[in-house]
Design an enzyme around this catalytic site. Sequence first.
Site, PDB file in Angstrom:
ATOM      1  N   GLU A 125      63.774 -15.681  12.554  1.00 25.71           N
ATOM      2  CA  GLU A 125      64.076 -16.162  13.907  1.00 25.71           C
ATOM      3  C   GLU A 125      62.990 -17.077  14.478  1.00 25.71           C
ATOM      4  O   GLU A 125      63.006 -17.384  15.671  1.00 25.71           O
ATOM      5  CB  GLU A 125      64.316 -14.962  14.827  1.00 25.71           C
ATOM      6  CG  GLU A 125      65.582 -14.202  14.438  1.00 25.71           C
ATOM      7  CD  GLU A 125      65.789 -12.926  15.238  1.00 25.71           C
ATOM      8  OE1 GLU A 125      64.762 -12.337  15.657  1.00 25.71           O
ATOM      9  OE2 GLU A 125      66.941 -12.530  15.440  1.00 25.71           O
ATOM     10  N   LYS A 172      58.927 -15.403  10.458  1.00 25.47           N
ATOM     11  CA  LYS A 172      58.889 -14.072  11.072  1.00 25.47           C
ATOM     12  C   LYS A 172      59.243 -13.000  10.053  1.00 25.47           C
ATOM     13  O   LYS A 172      58.727 -11.899  10.083  1.00 25.47           O
ATOM     14  CB  LYS A 172      59.911 -14.058  12.214  1.00 25.47           C
ATOM     15  CG  LYS A 172      59.940 -12.821  13.058  1.00 25.47           C
ATOM     16  CD  LYS A 172      60.994 -12.961  14.158  1.00 25.47           C
ATOM     17  CE  LYS A 172      61.187 -11.673  14.925  1.00 25.47           C
ATOM     18  NZ  LYS A 172      62.331 -11.736  15.845  1.00 25.47           N
ATOM     19  N   GLN A 173      60.164 -13.359   9.171  1.00 27.33           N
ATOM     20  CA  GLN A 173      60.560 -12.473   8.087  1.00 27.33           C
ATOM     21  C   GLN A 173      61.136 -13.356   6.994  1.00 27.33           C
ATOM     22  O   GLN A 173      61.489 -14.497   7.239  1.00 27.33           O
ATOM     23  CB  GLN A 173      61.560 -11.426   8.562  1.00 27.33           C
ATOM     24  CG  GLN A 173      62.901 -11.974   8.998  1.00 27.33           C
ATOM     25  CD  GLN A 173      63.803 -10.863   9.515  1.00 27.33           C
ATOM     26  OE1 GLN A 173      63.752 -10.489  10.663  1.00 27.33           O
ATOM     27  NE2 GLN A 173      64.639 -10.342   8.653  1.00 27.33           N
TER      28      GLN A 173
END
Lengths: 761, 761
Positions: free
Chosen positions: A480, A592-593
Amino acid sequence: MPKIADRYLKIDPWKIVEEGFHADRSQVSESIFSLGNEFMGSRGSFDEGFSGQTLIGNYLNGVYEEAPIHHPNTYKGISTRHTFMVNSLNWFDTQISCDGEILDLAVSRHWNFLRELDLKTGIVTRSFVWGTQSGKEIKLTFRRFLSMDAPSLACQRIELESLKGAAVAEVRFGLDFNPPHVFAGKSPWVERKAEANALTAILGETENTRQFAFSAFAVDEAAAFETVSGEKRIGRKTVVELAEGEARTFTKRIANIAVKKTELDVSSLWKTCMEQAGNMLDVSYDDALAAHTAYWSDVWKTQDIVIEGDDEQQQGIRYCIFQLHQTYHGVDAANNVGAKGLTGEAYSGHTFWDTETYCLPFYLFNNPKAARNLLEYRYHTLPQALDWSKLQDCTGAAYPMSTIDGTESCGVWWHGNLEIHVSAAVAYGIWHYMKICDDAEFLFSKGVEMLIEISRFYASRGNWSPHGEFGFYGVMGPDEFHTFVNNNTYTNVIARKTFEWTQDAIERMATEAPDAYAVLVEKLNFQISEKEAWEKMASAMKIPMNLETGVYEQHDGYFELPHLDINSIPVEDFPLYGSWSLPRIYRYDMIKQPDVLLLQLFFSADYSLESKKVNYEYYEPRCIHESSLSPSVHSILAAEIGNQDDAVKFSLFATRLDLDNYNRNTSEGLHTTSIAAAWMNIVCGFGGMRTDGELLAFRPTIPPAWKGYSFSVTHLGAIVKVSVAAGRATFEVVHGDPLTLNINGAAEEICAEAKSFSLGE
Amino acid sequence: MPKIADRYLKIDPWKIVEEGFHADRSQVSESIFSLGNEFMGSRGSFDEGFSGQTLIGNYLNGVYEEAPIHHPNTYKGISTRHTFMVNSLNWFDTQISCDGEILDLAVSRHWNFLRELDLKTGIVTRSFVWGTQSGKEIKLTFRRFLSMDAPSLACQRIELESLKGAAVAEVRFGLDFNPPHVFAGKSPWVERKAEANALTAILGETENTRQFAFSAFAVDEAAAFETVSGEKRIGRKTVVELAEGEARTFTKRIANIAVKKTELDVSSLWKTCMEQAGNMLDVSYDDALAAHTAYWSDVWKTQDIVIEGDDEQQQGIRYCIFQLHQTYHGVDAANNVGAKGLTGEAYSGHTFWDTETYCLPFYLFNNPKAARNLLEYRYHTLPQALDWSKLQDCTGAAYPMSTIDGTESCGVWWHGNLEIHVSAAVAYGIWHYMKICDDAEFLFSKGVEMLIEISRFYASRGNWSPHGEFGFYGVMGPDEFHTFVNNNTYTNVIARKTFEWTQDAIERMATEAPDAYAVLVEKLNFQISEKEAWEKMASAMKIPMNLETGVYEQHDGYFELPHLDINSIPVEDFPLYGSWSLPRIYRYDMIKQPDVLLLQLFFSADYSLESKKVNYEYYEPRCIHESSLSPSVHSILAAEIGNQDDAVKFSLFATRLDLDNYNRNTSEGLHTTSIAAAWMNIVCGFGGMRTDGELLAFRPTIPPAWKGYSFSVTHLGAIVKVSVAAGRATFEVVHGDPLTLNINGAAEEICAEAKSFSLGE
């Protein structure tokens, strides 16, 4: 990864223990000592009240309120209605006073505080000695559980023992609708009726959604009780006289009923609820306790993960398994898993794609009925998904980013509208469920219909590039930190898979259940031309990649983004959402990931070990794990590529995320979906389990510090136990028929007799 | 371009004429017949009130209210305070009744309705005959103007003539704070004091910003008046008896005072305002009218654009020039140009980058003092720009997207935070002003400081790509159909220019005003290393382009976007914001307005004619002109590349945007900044004027349907008149010293004696 443990609880393989009261972490403890049974949940707030930091939270799964979402500007296609699981009533409401002093651990003199959550039995016990201002010393012991056997039943037992002096204490037991829903700034409840006769009971109704919560209790103690009532609350009180050395025990059994929709008027509803509650409470505390602990005993028999030589991880993983069961075990297909389970208000009790992506695997391999019910939830909410797609000028079904009732409730439109990978997560869940549980009845009655509608959504949401490639434009991937990107690799790959899964499922149904298929085709007005279009889209799907390095490009242009050395970010800047302006967060190659690594975990067989290595090495240094789901994925991939240091480092964060409060926000509730990823972390990480091949595959490794570990998985009706120790992995079917597994790359028949393999290099 | 005229007003070269009342277009007419004088503005609402569709709007420039912006989620760096120019009091408030019937054109019987705005004099006249229910026939004539000579002064004249029967009429004159601010849903005003003695006066205060509006009036008619008052309103009434054939005239002179900040208490403030108003009203209607019309007479003497052979365009362009003067002519550097001027609530009275980009050229070439004042406005709000930059983790000055008081008021953060080209527009304004007016005093006292702070912002907001190119990531260009893009060509080019202009200005100041420069360097702590860094950034700026085709890529990846045939969009889908979901609008190669063409207009000399051709041909078919600023730019470029069909088609839309209500939203107010672009459309389009070369350049052409046209421009103190007719363009200096211009590519000395050139091919 700038994550540092804040540990104050004792390490114990079977218990969570707080020795001495940590008033400065009172809300963290409230989250950690949460109890739940899927139907309801209670934070570990003090029964007797607390004037310090507290969030008295008691939740009924799926009981929610709604409010308009105020956007500065409105645009078509954006969600305008927010729903949130409400704080319901405090059914553990208690007040204890002695000689005019009300017990309150924020101010009362006390010592020998001990709180324990016993994971074996699902009981929280809390005891301490209260030194009253009048010089008495009373030992108090509180015990509570929410029955895993009878979901409506909550039990509370309070023992008072006078250690010094003869004490006269007043004890009040109540039901209280007053605790506010903190984010809403008020209690959302209107009291409809309250009464104290044989049962003490109260009925509340939410203001906007018109849902009802009913609660009734009985107290076993024979003492004379007197009714006490106030606004939105009712209770009973009694006075107890204790000689020095004397003890008295009060047992409160509570029946909670949630009525999410009813045509009944209040008096009829009251009558119905009172009858139901009467039946529910027609059980002794001891019998209720026995049934509850029996449930847990069954769980640990087949679903325990044992880690020898690492009590931190042992405690952490058992806590995760425990909390997963508390949150969801398939009682009701109308329930789902909220991002914080039933332990707090954060994320509004919403269900995300986390359910299918991170939670479902746990249920697939431990509780197939619960896994099916999670998918049934998506089927029940298919009409809402069809509406949401239409609102976005698309066809088919677009599942919501964030929901309670199946409608999109995400106020942040660039998440709610652009994270279109959510629908594919549902398709992934169906595919995964079929792969592990092979439930043709489900596939033909519901699965194919969902797959067709999801594929329709992707076909209408996607576009053809000027170069003849198909892809998705204006999306946000799981990462995100990059919004409004084109051809997000994760989204494109999983959408392509969705098209393929849909084709496969359609073909199977057409062959195996031709009549039902014909009915479905008619119902959906399904055209062969759609199927053909999906084939073309799938085969022309753009998957950005650097052919020289073998690194998949997270989205078009990602490789051209400015590089940020994440180690240069001061620790105090985390979490970045709080200290960095939004456009600053979004404009680097910082993620973020890990989107790409997620694909390489889910679809392991599609990628070579070399590809996994280069992609891990590229993306790991760019990831700041601001999603709590991120470390597990890294740990699992790290284990596979032989980076045991990373594998262990990241796994510790996953299993002990809340126990060690790594993200400093456990006070808001547990990271329930991350807890599910912790289970994957052990089983898929060190156990090396992969689900996407022809056979269920394992390639166990073991962290250097561990002596051994074992876990079990349910697959195609059988339960297989896997034990790893001393350089070998042992497989045995502990229940059901023999089955064939892929172990270290080779097909192996596994049966009741244990079979041992040496670990890979 | 799916834009269709909705014409109901008569074509006339000098007037806007409504013959017969068009009740179904009442609010459109209110906008079109708006009057203004920069200090204040009044929509053309009926003096006597109207129970049909009406927006009674009267505005005091820069008098605003504020309200929090509610975001579904808050993030750092996002604006949280909305400001909006408020609807102030209705100073034309009137009521007329006869035999108990109140005049109201929504219900009263009437005929011979005629309304005229005389562009030559700035007076609106409206007349009709009222047939009362009691059988009388009264001719009413309303006349109004807002003085261009004395900005506080508004005048209203009402004539009643009895055509049939003896009539007894009651006439009320009022001041009324009740008209609501429609978007706010209420009047933002609190009445502080009202009084009717020699003057009838009222004082109101805004609720949150604590700004004051004071209004006082006198009526010349000698009749006996009686005070009438109500909540937030005050007035006077009189009864007039008219014999058949008799006429009576009432003249109301109004003085309006805006107090945006004061330390005075209400009674002192009242006293001060009463004194000021007394002085202001110490002028006869005739003298006031004479001074007002003299202003307009001066304007038309030197600023008229004459078009022979096309009365539609003639009327359109005069209306544009007229409205520009009404909106802004440099009275006060605290004022600026709102997107709707002083004619409606839409866009909240906000100033955008439109000011420097589209409006400034008109003032540069007609009213250099006004041009300077627009830049002074930006200097006065530099502190707010410094704050806004800081909030976004940047240094220097970031000018707001949308503002009244210099703070960012855009609630839609992806516009407010990502459209970073706004700051460069300010730099462009400074550069443009220097180029045309060469005002070293301004440059050294304010311009260089602003340029340095703007360059600092860009240096901190930009990033280096992995390939060593400098650019801006996570931005939105002028084309608002693509958000969160990287390396928007417009933004990158104009930021590079900003760095260059800053260098040039610094060098000039260091040479010409070394002492002042030293003081500035100290004040700003300006480092030579900054200057060096900007040089590097400018020279390494990424400008995306397809080298084969010569088409500039609007932003990274634009060429890879799915193509949409904009002609396939049904006309009823426009405007798309209303009928398409946001992610659908954003994901194609469809653009709202042309970024690349804008550059090729502003920096014409940087691009070959061939480049202009290929870029026009590429982008024009992709542009849907959902910005009203877009057609002019197309028209100008089309004229340059010899596409006269497009040039004419687009120019008509620009000059007659509101008169023909092309966008169907003129009811909300005039498209004031587009009106400015219409001026550019004639002068830069058909006149072929370009400002970026060594010399001011012209390359006139003429649309086939025109017999001739002429316009004048002020440049370096001289006024040059350009007349085009019969295949030739004539240049003459009508005021000031001779000067050298670039005409059709060659340097030409132009003096008082007319010099004629044949038009280019």
